[in-house]
Design a protein around this motif. Structure first.
Motif, PDB file in Angstrom:
ATOM      1  N   TYR A 150      84.274  33.497  17.916  1.00  0.00           N
ATOM      2  CA  TYR A 150      85.349  34.173  17.173  1.00  0.00           C
ATOM      3  C   TYR A 150      86.698  33.481  17.352  1.00  0.00           C
ATOM      4  O   TYR A 150      87.552  33.565  16.492  1.00  0.00           O
ATOM      5  CB  TYR A 150      85.460  35.632  17.639  1.00  0.00           C
ATOM      6  N   LEU A 151      86.852  32.826  18.502  1.00  0.00           N
ATOM      7  CA  LEU A 151      88.162  32.233  18.763  1.00  0.00           C
ATOM      8  C   LEU A 151      88.312  30.852  18.125  1.00  0.00           C
ATOM      9  O   LEU A 151      89.302  30.579  17.466  1.00  0.00           O
ATOM     10  CB  LEU A 151      88.400  32.141  20.275  1.00  0.00           C
ATOM     11  N   LEU A 152      87.303  29.983  18.348  1.00  0.00           N
ATOM     12  CA  LEU A 152      87.443  28.622  17.812  1.00  0.00           C
ATOM     13  C   LEU A 152      86.215  28.191  17.003  1.00  0.00           C
ATOM     14  O   LEU A 152      86.042  27.009  16.733  1.00  0.00           O
ATOM     15  CB  LEU A 152      87.664  27.637  18.971  1.00  0.00           C
ATOM     16  N   ASN A 153      85.386  29.176  16.647  1.00  0.00           N
ATOM     17  CA  ASN A 153      84.165  28.907  15.869  1.00  0.00           C
ATOM     18  C   ASN A 153      83.274  27.865  16.540  1.00  0.00           C
ATOM     19  O   ASN A 153      82.723  26.982  15.887  1.00  0.00           O
ATOM     20  CB  ASN A 153      84.560  28.483  14.444  1.00  0.00           C
ATOM     21  N   ILE A 154      83.146  27.956  17.861  1.00  0.00           N
ATOM     22  CA  ILE A 154      82.239  27.061  18.600  1.00  0.00           C
ATOM     23  C   ILE A 154      81.116  27.938  19.148  1.00  0.00           C
ATOM     24  O   ILE A 154      81.378  28.951  19.799  1.00  0.00           O
ATOM     25  CB  ILE A 154      82.971  26.357  19.769  1.00  0.00           C
ATOM     26  N   SER A 155      79.856  27.563  18.849  1.00  0.00           N
ATOM     27  CA  SER A 155      78.743  28.402  19.303  1.00  0.00           C
ATOM     28  C   SER A 155      77.770  27.569  20.133  1.00  0.00           C
ATOM     29  O   SER A 155      77.974  26.363  20.328  1.00  0.00           O
ATOM     30  CB  SER A 155      78.021  29.010  18.104  1.00  0.00           C
ATOM     31  N   THR A 156      76.683  28.213  20.586  1.00  0.00           N
ATOM     32  CA  THR A 156      75.723  27.520  21.461  1.00  0.00           C
ATOM     33  C   THR A 156      75.109  26.290  20.787  1.00  0.00           C
ATOM     34  O   THR A 156      74.685  25.366  21.462  1.00  0.00           O
ATOM     35  CB  THR A 156      74.580  28.476  21.884  1.00  0.00           C
ATOM     36  N   GLN A 157      75.094  26.309  19.442  1.00  0.00           N
ATOM     37  CA  GLN A 157      74.555  25.126  18.737  1.00  0.00           C
ATOM     38  C   GLN A 157      75.395  23.876  19.008  1.00  0.00           C
ATOM     39  O   GLN A 157      74.932  22.754  18.806  1.00  0.00           O
ATOM     40  CB  GLN A 157      74.545  25.379  17.227  1.00  0.00           C
ATOM     41  N   ASP A 158      76.634  24.088  19.429  1.00  0.00           N
ATOM     42  CA  ASP A 158      77.525  22.945  19.659  1.00  0.00           C
ATOM     43  C   ASP A 158      77.416  22.381  21.078  1.00  0.00           C
ATOM     44  O   ASP A 158      78.171  21.476  21.436  1.00  0.00           O
ATOM     45  CB  ASP A 158      78.973  23.361  19.387  1.00  0.00           C
ATOM     46  N   LYS A 159      76.472  22.943  21.871  1.00  0.00           N
ATOM     47  CA  LYS A 159      76.273  22.416  23.234  1.00  0.00           C
ATOM     48  C   LYS A 159      75.951  20.929  23.152  1.00  0.00           C
ATOM     49  O   LYS A 159      75.195  20.509  22.268  1.00  0.00           O
ATOM     50  CB  LYS A 159      75.112  23.136  23.903  1.00  0.00           C
ATOM     51  N   GLY A 160      76.523  20.161  24.058  1.00  0.00           N
ATOM     52  CA  GLY A 160      76.246  18.724  24.059  1.00  0.00           C
ATOM     53  C   GLY A 160      77.237  17.946  23.208  1.00  0.00           C
ATOM     54  O   GLY A 160      77.283  16.721  23.267  1.00  0.00           O
ATOM     55  N   GLN A 161      78.046  18.654  22.410  1.00  0.00           N
ATOM     56  CA  GLN A 161      79.066  17.979  21.591  1.00  0.00           C
ATOM     57  C   GLN A 161      80.335  17.825  22.421  1.00  0.00           C
ATOM     58  O   GLN A 161      80.548  18.556  23.389  1.00  0.00           O
ATOM     59  CB  GLN A 161      79.412  18.836  20.376  1.00  0.00           C
ATOM     60  N   ARG A 162      81.207  16.936  21.971  1.00  0.00           N
ATOM     61  CA  ARG A 162      82.492  16.786  22.682  1.00  0.00           C
ATOM     62  C   ARG A 162      83.503  17.760  22.103  1.00  0.00           C
ATOM     63  O   ARG A 162      83.621  17.871  20.869  1.00  0.00           O
ATOM     64  CB  ARG A 162      83.027  15.370  22.507  1.00  0.00           C
ATOM     65  N   LEU A 163      84.189  18.466  22.980  1.00  0.00           N
ATOM     66  CA  LEU A 163      85.162  19.481  22.543  1.00  0.00           C
ATOM     67  C   LEU A 163      86.245  18.851  21.657  1.00  0.00           C
ATOM     68  O   LEU A 163      86.668  19.444  20.660  1.00  0.00           O
ATOM     69  CB  LEU A 163      85.792  20.143  23.776  1.00  0.00           C
ATOM     70  N   GLN A 164      86.660  17.624  22.003  1.00  0.00           N
ATOM     71  CA  GLN A 164      87.721  16.958  21.240  1.00  0.00           C
ATOM     72  C   GLN A 164      87.293  16.696  19.799  1.00  0.00           C
ATOM     73  O   GLN A 164      88.131  16.508  18.931  1.00  0.00           O
ATOM     74  CB  GLN A 164      88.113  15.607  21.859  1.00  0.00           C
ATOM     75  N   HIS A 165      85.952  16.664  19.570  1.00  0.00           N
ATOM     76  CA  HIS A 165      85.478  16.430  18.201  1.00  0.00           C
ATOM     77  C   HIS A 165      85.409  17.731  17.420  1.00  0.00           C
ATOM     78  O   HIS A 165      85.348  17.729  16.196  1.00  0.00           O
ATOM     79  CB  HIS A 165      84.088  15.778  18.216  1.00  0.00           C
ATOM     80  N   LEU A 166      85.387  18.858  18.145  1.00  0.00           N
ATOM     81  CA  LEU A 166      85.262  20.156  17.463  1.00  0.00           C
ATOM     82  C   LEU A 166      86.630  20.796  17.203  1.00  0.00           C
ATOM     83  O   LEU A 166      86.818  21.472  16.208  1.00  0.00           O
ATOM     84  CB  LEU A 166      84.402  21.110  18.301  1.00  0.00           C
ATOM     85  N   VAL A 167      87.559  20.589  18.128  1.00  0.00           N
ATOM     86  CA  VAL A 167      88.916  21.137  17.916  1.00  0.00           C
ATOM     87  C   VAL A 167      89.825  19.957  17.590  1.00  0.00           C
ATOM     88  O   VAL A 167      90.151  19.150  18.456  1.00  0.00           O
ATOM     89  CB  VAL A 167      89.419  21.870  19.188  1.00  0.00           C
ATOM     90  N   ARG A 168      90.222  19.882  16.331  1.00  0.00           N
ATOM     91  CA  ARG A 168      90.971  18.699  15.891  1.00  0.00           C
ATOM     92  C   ARG A 168      92.478  18.944  15.794  1.00  0.00           C
ATOM     93  O   ARG A 168      93.208  18.119  15.287  1.00  0.00           O
ATOM     94  CB  ARG A 168      90.444  18.215  14.523  1.00  0.00           C
ATOM     95  N   HIS A 169      92.919  20.128  16.255  1.00  0.00           N
ATOM     96  CA  HIS A 169      94.342  20.451  16.168  1.00  0.00           C
ATOM     97  C   HIS A 169      95.147  19.422  16.972  1.00  0.00           C
ATOM     98  O   HIS A 169      94.842  19.184  18.143  1.00  0.00           O
ATOM     99  CB  HIS A 169      94.543  21.858  16.743  1.00  0.00           C
ATOM    100  N   PRO A 170      96.184  18.815  16.360  1.00  0.00           N
ATOM    101  CA  PRO A 170      96.933  17.764  17.084  1.00  0.00           C
ATOM    102  C   PRO A 170      97.518  18.244  18.410  1.00  0.00           C
ATOM    103  O   PRO A 170      97.538  17.479  19.385  1.00  0.00           O
ATOM    104  CB  PRO A 170      98.048  17.366  16.106  1.00  0.00           C
ATOM    105  N   ASP A 171      97.988  19.515  18.454  1.00  0.00           N
ATOM    106  CA  ASP A 171      98.563  20.022  19.717  1.00  0.00           C
ATOM    107  C   ASP A 171      97.500  20.067  20.806  1.00  0.00           C
ATOM    108  O   ASP A 171      97.765  19.802  21.976  1.00  0.00           O
ATOM    109  CB  ASP A 171      99.130  21.444  19.523  1.00  0.00           C
ATOM    110  N   PHE A 172      96.248  20.422  20.396  1.00  0.00           N
ATOM    111  CA  PHE A 172      95.168  20.469  21.380  1.00  0.00           C
ATOM    112  C   PHE A 172      94.866  19.055  21.887  1.00  0.00           C
ATOM    113  O   PHE A 172      94.705  18.841  23.090  1.00  0.00           O
ATOM    114  CB  PHE A 172      93.902  21.099  20.783  1.00  0.00           C
ATOM    115  N   LEU A 173      94.795  18.099  20.950  1.00  0.00           N
ATOM    116  CA  LEU A 173      94.457  16.730  21.355  1.00  0.00           C
ATOM    117  C   LEU A 173      95.529  16.165  22.302  1.00  0.00           C
ATOM    118  O   LEU A 173      95.214  15.494  23.277  1.00  0.00           O
ATOM    119  CB  LEU A 173      94.278  15.844  20.128  1.00  0.00           C
ATOM    120  N   ASN A 174      96.788  16.495  22.017  1.00  0.00           N
ATOM    121  CA  ASN A 174      97.882  16.081  22.929  1.00  0.00           C
ATOM    122  C   ASN A 174      97.673  16.690  24.296  1.00  0.00           C
ATOM    123  O   ASN A 174      97.813  16.034  25.328  1.00  0.00           O
ATOM    124  CB  ASN A 174      99.230  16.599  22.407  1.00  0.00           C
TER     125      ASN A 174
END
Ligand code: ADP
Length: 430
Positions: free
Chosen positions: A132-156
């Motif tokens: 609900y918060l960032l639309n990341i679910s168990t299917q995304d296990k094994g993925q890199r968080l930086q690839h799922l949340v692309r907000h520039p402030d987050f990447l900074n």
């Protein structure tokens, strides 16, 4: 260790005793048979123990300790201790398993999002809140968080994480995110939804700005007119002086009203725990009607009492009398303010069901355009067309807060130049 030596000694002694008895029993000519018999006895003992070792290994291998039921006491002891340890470890394992489950359940139930990452940002585990918060679910296990949340402030932030974290604005949501280092291989990513808190902060800021503005406007008038009056270089005739004094007085009254309303709002917020009492609402309305009749300056006030004839029972509601008085005074005050000098104001009482009383304040004044109706109860909201009439936009906000406390709300209907009707339904107590 001591037990072990005692055990060996006991069996050595028994064997020697056996051999000695055999030696005594056997005729002297058959003494040479002693060694083969000893060998056979030792072989038998070795075979029995080997067989037991084999069975034990088998039982341990297949975790079926109960299949092994030795007949010899030493092996029975071994099994007794093994079974005891097994029980103890099984219990500890179950406790740990339960603790683990409880821990997972607690993290799942948390209103905050939690993700366990490796030091490269690959997702290892996450709770369901992340969906609900960032639309990341168990299917995304094994993925890199930086690839799922692309907000520039987050990447900074990912590149320069701080312990205090950052606030991330995503569409209408405001999230507070934080990365914590667990150890050199694991990171914890925490997300908290602070949209509501952010809104409240914003409301407080707006409120302070509004209050300052509302106070500053009359204060500027007071200062301006009083400075002109004080200035000896400006010659004012007595009529102008009187006019300026009137402006000062009006502005001071405006400030007084505003401060009174602000104090009332604070009082309302602090009195959330005041206990409600049974109030005879019919009696209350009648007394307000009588008081208000005196301050109408030309307008007509009619009480359409459609209940008194129905029965002689009393109409009680659970509430706070002082606050309800404030609501009706406010509505009647508005009806009078926004109606011209010979307008008509009606106060209607209708029983809409056996235990529901509808109270309406109706006027035939300037009316309100439909697009303003939903905003009337906002703090400081004033319909632009009525700005020239004295007011501060807090009356209906205060009334709405009080009605909420009494589990009811306004129903507003209005037509430009025809008038307005503010009604509300109260639940009657038996
Ligand atoms: P105030 O009357 O002090 O401005 P209120 O919160 O009581 O503040 O009312 C908010 C606004 O709603 C008023 O400024 C006015 O524009 C409008 N309003 C309230 N009651 C009436 C009414 N009976 N007729 C027309 N407009 C009204």
């Amino acid at each position: 260790m001591k037990d072990y030596f005692l055990y060996i000694a006991k069996y050595l002694l028994l064997t020697l005793l056996n051999l000695f008895i055999i030696y005594l029993i056997l005729p002297k000519d058959f003494v040479y048979l002693l060694w083969p018999i000893t060998s056979i006895l030792l072989f038998l003992a070795l075979s029995i123990h080997s067989a037991n070792i084999f069975k034990l290994k088998h039982a341990l291998q297949f975790r079926q300790l109960h299949y092994f039921e030795p007949k010899i006491s030493i092996w029975q002891d071994v099994m007794y201790f093994l079974t005891k340890w097994q029980k103890r470890y099984r219990k500890r394992y179950e406790d740990l398993q339960n603790q683990h489950q409880d821990f997972i359940k607690a993290i799942q139930a948390s209103p905050n999002g939690v993700i366990l990452l490796d030091n490269q940002g690959y997702i290892k585990w996450l709770n369901s809140r992340m969906k609900y918060l960032l639309n990341i679910s168990t299917q995304d296990k094994g993925q890199r968080l930086q690839h799922l949340v692309r907000h520039p402030d987050f990447l900074n932030y990912w590149n320069n994480p701080t312990e205090s974290g950052i606030d991330l604005k995503i569409l209408t949501q405001v999230l507070h995110i934080k990365i914590l280092t667990i150890d050199e291989n694991n990171l914890l990513f925490l997300v908290q939804d602070i949209t509501q808190r952010h809104k409240i902060n914003q409301l407080h800021k707006d409120f302070m700005a509004n209050v300052s503005h509302e106070l500053l406007t009359p204060l500027t008038s007071i200062l301006g007119f009083s400075e002109t009056l004080i200035n000896k270089n400006i010659n004012l005739n007595s009529q102008l002086k009187e006019q300026y004094l009137e402006y000062i007085h009006k502005s001071a009254l405006h400030m007084q009203d505003l401060v009174k309303d602000l104090l009332l709002i604070t009082e309302l917020e602090n009195s959330k725990t005041i206990e409600k009492k049974l109030i005879d609402i019919y009696k209350l309305i009648k007394s307000i009607f009588k008081e208000f009749e005196l301050s109408l300056s030309g307008r007509k006030l009619i009480l359409n009492d459609n209940i008194s004839h129905l029965s002689d029972k009393s109409y009680n509601i659970l509430g706070i009398e002082k606050e309800l008085k404030c609501v009706f005074n406010n509505l009647l005050d508005n009806a009078s303010k926004y109606t011209n000098a010979n307008g008509i104001i009606q106060l209607n009482l209708d029983l809409i069901s056996a235990d529901e009383l509808k109270i309406s304040v109706i006027d035939n004044g300037i009316g309100i355009a439909p697009e303003h109706i939903s905003s009337l109860t906002h703090r400081f909201y004033r319909v632009p067309e009525s700005q020239h009439i004295h007011g501060n936009g807090l009356g209906l906000y205060i009334a709405d807060q009080i009605l909420k406390k009494h589990e009811t709300k306004f129903d507003v209907s209005s037509q430009i130049s025809q008038g307005s009707c503010f009604s509300m339904v109260f639940k009657l107590e038996n």
